[in-house]
Design a protein around this motif. Structure first.
Motif, mmCIF file in Angstrom:
data_model
loop_
_atom_site.group_PDB
_atom_site.id
_atom_site.type_symbol
_atom_site.label_atom_id
_atom_site.label_comp_id
_atom_site.label_asym_id
_atom_site.label_seq_id
_atom_site.Cartn_x
_atom_site.Cartn_y
_atom_site.Cartn_z
ATOM 1 N N CYS A 66 0.876 -1.174 0.000
ATOM 2 C CA CYS A 66 0.000 0.000 0.000
ATOM 3 C C CYS A 66 0.913 1.224 0.000
ATOM 4 O O CYS A 66 1.658 1.468 0.950
ATOM 5 C CB CYS A 66 -0.899 -0.014 1.241
ATOM 6 N N ALA A 67 0.893 1.980 -1.104
ATOM 7 C CA ALA A 67 1.788 3.131 -1.253
ATOM 8 C C ALA A 67 1.046 4.272 -1.950
ATOM 9 O O ALA A 67 -0.023 4.078 -2.524
ATOM 10 C CB ALA A 67 3.015 2.734 -2.066
ATOM 11 N N VAL A 68 1.651 5.442 -1.897
ATOM 12 C CA VAL A 68 1.056 6.627 -2.516
ATOM 13 C C VAL A 68 1.197 6.522 -4.032
ATOM 14 O O VAL A 68 2.289 6.322 -4.558
ATOM 15 C CB VAL A 68 1.725 7.914 -1.992
ATOM 16 N N GLY A 69 0.066 6.668 -4.729
ATOM 17 C CA GLY A 69 0.056 6.619 -6.182
ATOM 18 C C GLY A 69 0.312 7.976 -6.791
ATOM 19 O O GLY A 69 0.505 8.972 -6.086
ATOM 20 N N PRO A 70 0.277 8.069 -8.124
ATOM 21 C CA PRO A 70 0.585 9.323 -8.817
ATOM 22 C C PRO A 70 -0.392 10.462 -8.519
ATOM 23 O O PRO A 70 -0.027 11.628 -8.629
ATOM 24 C CB PRO A 70 0.548 8.946 -10.299
ATOM 25 N N GLU A 71 -1.608 10.137 -8.128
ATOM 26 C CA GLU A 71 -2.596 11.185 -7.835
ATOM 27 C C GLU A 71 -2.687 11.501 -6.346
ATOM 28 O O GLU A 71 -3.573 12.242 -5.915
ATOM 29 C CB GLU A 71 -3.965 10.761 -8.363
ATOM 30 N N GLY A 72 -1.793 10.918 -5.558
ATOM 31 C CA GLY A 72 -1.791 11.198 -4.125
ATOM 32 C C GLY A 72 -2.661 10.258 -3.304
ATOM 33 O O GLY A 72 -2.727 10.396 -2.090
ATOM 34 N N ASN A 73 -3.321 9.316 -3.962
ATOM 35 C CA ASN A 73 -4.147 8.342 -3.248
ATOM 36 C C ASN A 73 -3.315 7.112 -2.927
ATOM 37 O O ASN A 73 -2.365 6.788 -3.628
ATOM 38 C CB ASN A 73 -5.340 7.913 -4.103
ATOM 39 N N LEU A 74 -3.679 6.414 -1.859
ATOM 40 C CA LEU A 74 -3.012 5.155 -1.545
ATOM 41 C C LEU A 74 -3.554 4.067 -2.446
ATOM 42 O O LEU A 74 -4.773 3.933 -2.605
ATOM 43 C CB LEU A 74 -3.220 4.789 -0.076
ATOM 44 N N ILE A 75 -2.651 3.311 -3.064
ATOM 45 C CA ILE A 75 -3.040 2.235 -3.969
ATOM 46 C C ILE A 75 -2.126 1.030 -3.718
ATOM 47 O O ILE A 75 -1.053 1.152 -3.128
ATOM 48 C CB ILE A 75 -2.930 2.666 -5.447
#
Length: 79
Positions: A66-75
């Motif tokens: 679980c990490a920060v994605g390109p749009e700032g959401n956790l994915i």
């Protein structure tokens, strides 16, 4: 034999009718609808469970984080 079965039916019938009398209350009717809100800025989700940043799990035979994605959401991303 037919008389015995008929007699047994007549005896069982009134007790069955009494067992069905009364008010039926649906046990789920007293529950309030729970609305779950999802916050992808704080949690990753899998099977309707919340996982925080850094959580590791196996999905589809690969390890995911679980990490920060390109749009700032956790994915979930491949490890």
């Amino acid at each position: 034999m037919k008389i015995v079965l008929l007699g047994a039916t007549l005896i069982a019938m009134p007790s069955f009718a009494l067992a069905n009398e009364g008010t039926h209350v649906d046990p789920d009717s007293s529950k309030k609808d729970v609305v779950k809100t999802y916050d992808s800025k704080q949690y990753c989700y899998c099977a309707d469970l919340e996982y925080s940043k850094g959580a590791v799990m196996e999905q589809d035979s690969t390890m995911k984080v679980c990490a920060v994605g390109p749009e700032g959401n956790l994915i979930w991303i491949d490890q």
